[in-house]
Scaffold this motif. Structure first.
Motif, mmCIF file in Angstrom:
data_model
loop_
_atom_site.group_PDB
_atom_site.id
_atom_site.type_symbol
_atom_site.label_atom_id
_atom_site.label_comp_id
_atom_site.label_asym_id
_atom_site.label_seq_id
_atom_site.Cartn_x
_atom_site.Cartn_y
_atom_site.Cartn_z
ATOM 1 N N ARG A 122 2.661 4.111 0.336
ATOM 2 C CA ARG A 122 2.235 5.356 -0.015
ATOM 3 C C ARG A 122 3.439 6.342 -0.521
ATOM 4 O O ARG A 122 3.349 7.706 -0.202
ATOM 5 C CB ARG A 122 1.596 6.072 1.084
ATOM 6 N N TRP A 123 4.272 5.608 -1.373
ATOM 7 C CA TRP A 123 5.642 6.345 -1.671
ATOM 8 C C TRP A 123 5.117 7.613 -2.678
ATOM 9 O O TRP A 123 5.827 8.626 -2.454
ATOM 10 C CB TRP A 123 6.465 5.352 -2.407
ATOM 11 N N ARG A 124 4.264 7.681 -3.423
ATOM 12 C CA ARG A 124 3.847 8.671 -4.139
ATOM 13 C C ARG A 124 3.333 10.067 -3.194
ATOM 14 O O ARG A 124 3.601 11.090 -3.745
ATOM 15 C CB ARG A 124 2.604 8.338 -5.122
ATOM 16 N N GLU A 125 2.555 9.511 -2.084
ATOM 17 C CA GLU A 125 2.089 10.460 -1.143
ATOM 18 C C GLU A 125 3.300 10.941 -0.637
ATOM 19 O O GLU A 125 3.391 12.454 -0.398
ATOM 20 C CB GLU A 125 1.099 9.801 -0.268
ATOM 21 N N ILE A 126 4.312 10.541 -0.173
ATOM 22 C CA ILE A 126 5.506 10.910 0.310
ATOM 23 C C ILE A 126 6.189 12.132 -0.601
ATOM 24 O O ILE A 126 6.464 13.100 -0.067
ATOM 25 C CB ILE A 126 6.464 9.903 0.816
ATOM 26 N N THR A 127 6.329 11.368 -1.680
ATOM 27 C CA THR A 127 6.856 12.616 -2.737
ATOM 28 C C THR A 127 6.080 13.862 -3.178
ATOM 29 O O THR A 127 6.632 14.958 -3.235
ATOM 30 C CB THR A 127 7.047 11.763 -4.258
ATOM 31 N N MET A 128 4.621 13.857 -2.774
ATOM 32 C CA MET A 128 3.716 15.056 -2.979
ATOM 33 C C MET A 128 3.511 15.616 -1.566
ATOM 34 O O MET A 128 3.077 16.692 -1.860
ATOM 35 C CB MET A 128 2.410 14.402 -3.403
ATOM 36 N N THR A 129 4.104 15.497 -0.588
ATOM 37 C CA THR A 129 3.861 15.700 0.934
ATOM 38 C C THR A 129 5.264 16.847 1.209
ATOM 39 O O THR A 129 5.162 17.920 1.567
ATOM 40 C CB THR A 129 3.919 14.874 1.770
#
Length: 197
Positions: A122-129
């Motif tokens: 979920r690397w994209r989620e990390i970046t959006m968090t």
């Protein structure tokens, strides 16, 4: 989790730290200074899902910080992920944000991790968090140009001069911080090629 007050800027520096060394300490010092942090949480993970656990030292051994780090009152050592049975960074960040409303967090990682960041769950989620600060590491300086994460979120890159405001920015927001670099690596230390000091 360490205690924080609303309005603080807090850096999250997570990893296996197998073992912790002066190179990690340098990243923490640069992050504290350049990001204008009130605190930095040195988060020792139970284990990295992308790495083999065969050579992983016990958590108690990896909690022994370099003396310069241990002496800094703004650096808080924690291994709370083990208590919460959290394995993935995306879950760790969600937990931290839920338990600490009103605190501005920034995820800190060495540039050597940027190269494979797209392999993180979920690397994209990390970046959006949460905003992300990538600290330069030897041999990884060009990662911020060539990595999949850097290309995907190129539009969200913040100028290094604005690093002190990064923690308060709405994600996605990330910056690459240049500075002194240490040649130390945990792998080389485990292989007996280098000393941890």
């Amino acid at each position: 989790m360490p205690y924080v007050a609303k309005g603080m800027q807090v850096g999250l520096f997570g990893g296996s730290f197998n073992p912790p060394h002066a190179g990690h300490a340098l990243v923490a010092e640069i992050a504290l200074r350049r990001l204008a942090l009130d605190q930095l949480w040195w988060i020792v993970t139970p284990g990295n899902p992308l790495k083999s656990t065969r050579e992983l030292a016990p958590l108690s051994q990896r909690l022994r910080l370099p003396p310069a780090v241990a002496a800094n009152p703004r650096i808080k050592l924690t291994a709370f992920e083990a208590s919460y049975h959290v394995r993935y960074t995306a879950d760790t960040l969600a937990l931290i944000k839920a338990r600490n409303p009103g605190v501005d967090f920034v995820w800190i990682m060495g540039a050597d991790n940027l190269r494979d960041f797209h392999r993180w769950q979920r690397w994209r989620e990390i970046t959006m968090t949460m905003p992300i600060a990538v600290i330069d590491r030897p041999g990884a300086t060009l990662s911020f140009l060539s990595s999949i994460m850097a290309k995907t979120f190129d539009y969200a890159r913040v100028d290094e001069a604005d690093a002190p405001r990064l923690a308060r920015m709405k994600p996605p927001a990330w910056t690459f911080i240049h500075g002194p670099r240490s040649l130390l690596s945990s792998t080389a230390i485990r292989n007996g090629e280098l000393s941890a000091d």
